[in-house]
Design an enzyme around this catalytic site. Structure first.
Site, short mmCIF file in Angstrom:
data_model
loop_
_atom_site.label_atom_id
_atom_site.label_comp_id
_atom_site.label_asym_id
_atom_site.label_seq_id
_atom_site.Cartn_x
_atom_site.Cartn_y
_atom_site.Cartn_z
N HIS A 111 -7.33 -5.90 -0.01
CA HIS A 111 -6.15 -5.04 0.00
C HIS A 111 -5.03 -5.54 0.91
O HIS A 111 -3.86 -5.27 0.64
CB HIS A 111 -6.57 -3.63 0.41
CG HIS A 111 -5.48 -2.62 0.39
ND1 HIS A 111 -4.69 -2.37 -0.73
CD2 HIS A 111 -5.01 -1.79 1.38
CE1 HIS A 111 -3.81 -1.43 -0.45
NE2 HIS A 111 -3.98 -1.07 0.81
N ASP B 92 -4.53 1.80 -13.86
CA ASP B 92 -3.97 1.50 -15.18
C ASP B 92 -2.81 2.43 -15.50
O ASP B 92 -1.85 2.04 -16.18
CB ASP B 92 -5.06 1.65 -16.25
CG ASP B 92 -6.14 0.58 -16.15
OD1 ASP B 92 -5.88 -0.48 -15.53
OD2 ASP B 92 -7.24 0.80 -16.69
N SER C 60 0.83 -1.20 0.00
CA SER C 60 0.00 0.00 0.00
C SER C 60 0.87 1.26 0.00
O SER C 60 1.66 1.46 -0.93
CB SER C 60 -0.96 -0.04 1.19
OG SER C 60 -1.96 0.93 1.07
#
EC number: 3.1.1.1
Length: 261
Positions: A240, A217, A87
């Site tokens: 996550h 992306d 993260s």
């Protein structure tokens, strides 16, 4: 000014071969379960600034953490290491590779939070400030169990509360973190992408069940363009909290980047 971080060491003594960098609101001991799958590998797992038992004094920036981590590796490493970032830790890892490529043998980026939308960041911070603590440990546990930690084994979540949840002066409970630092770090996640140098072996693990998604992306395209054949994208069927939900698989990725020594 170089700041000493609190560091949890796993595996045998000796120079670190792996550096793990946790996410916002977490701590170095969060890598405990993963380290059990790499028992022969010396791992350095620091608490970032404003987290856990590391200093809570400002500045609270990616750059300040990069400086502290570089100093840690100068002291506890013996050549380049595999840097594993989850993260926010993924963003820090990329900045470390850009600033000190001599210290980074490879990157393993676990659902990295990089160049997030600023409006999304504001919503997260607003919610955090509106509800910064908990009535009791049960409320803290329920929030994690129904959120990003939903697919993490209950004993792992229990260990997280035992290590990281503390009683506050107001009689409520909160994580062992500096709240002002967390606000600053969330803002840092909206910074532009900083790419590792050409030739940096990099594996990015995308958590396909993270909602909303952290990996964009734009980030994937930038890494692919910069690194080419040195970039690998893996999709894991989890939320996550990748290192807690998929420790066996993450350990295998790290081993693939370690190589022989």
């Amino acid at each position: 000014m170089i700041i000493d971080l609190h560091v949890q060491r796993y595996g045998p003594s000796g120079p670190a071969r792996v550096l793990t960098i946790h996410g916002v609101t977490e701590h170095g001991r969060i890598w405990h379960r993963l380290a059990h799958h790499l028992p022969e590998i010396p791992i350095a797992a620091p608490d970032l600034l404003g987290h856990g038992r590391s200093p809570w004094a400002a500045p609270w920036t990616i750059d300040a953490n990069v400086s502290a981590l570089a100093a840690l590796l100068d002291n506890q490493g013996d050549g380049p290491v595999v840097v594993v970032g989850h993260s926010f830790g993924g963003a820090v890892a990329m900045h470390l590779a850009a600033a000190r490529p001599d210290q980074v043998a490879a990157l393993v980026l676990l659902d990295p939070a990089v160049a997030l939308d600023g409006s999304r960041v504001r919503e997260v911070v607003d919610a955090m400030l509106a509800s910064p603590d908990y009535l009791d440990p049960a409320e803290a546990r329920a929030e994690k169990a129904t959120g990003a930690w939903a697919d993490v084994d209950p004993p792992v979540l229990d260990a997280e509360l035992d290590e990281h949840l503390v009683a506050l002066p107001n009689g409520r409970y909160g994580w062992r973190i500096s709240l002002p630092a967390m606000v600053c770090y969330w803002s840092e996640l909206a910074r532009d992408i900083v790419l590792p140098p050409v030739g940096t072996a990099t594996t990015l693990v995308r958590a396909v069940r993270a909602s909303p998604a952290y990996v964009s992306d734009q980030l994937l395209a930038a890494l692919d363009k910069r690194l080419g054949a040195d970039f690998e994208l893996l999709d894991f069927d989890c939320g996550h909290m990748v290192p807690q939900a998929k420790p066996t698989e993450v350990a295998a990725v790290i081993r693939s980047r370690l190589g022989p020594r």
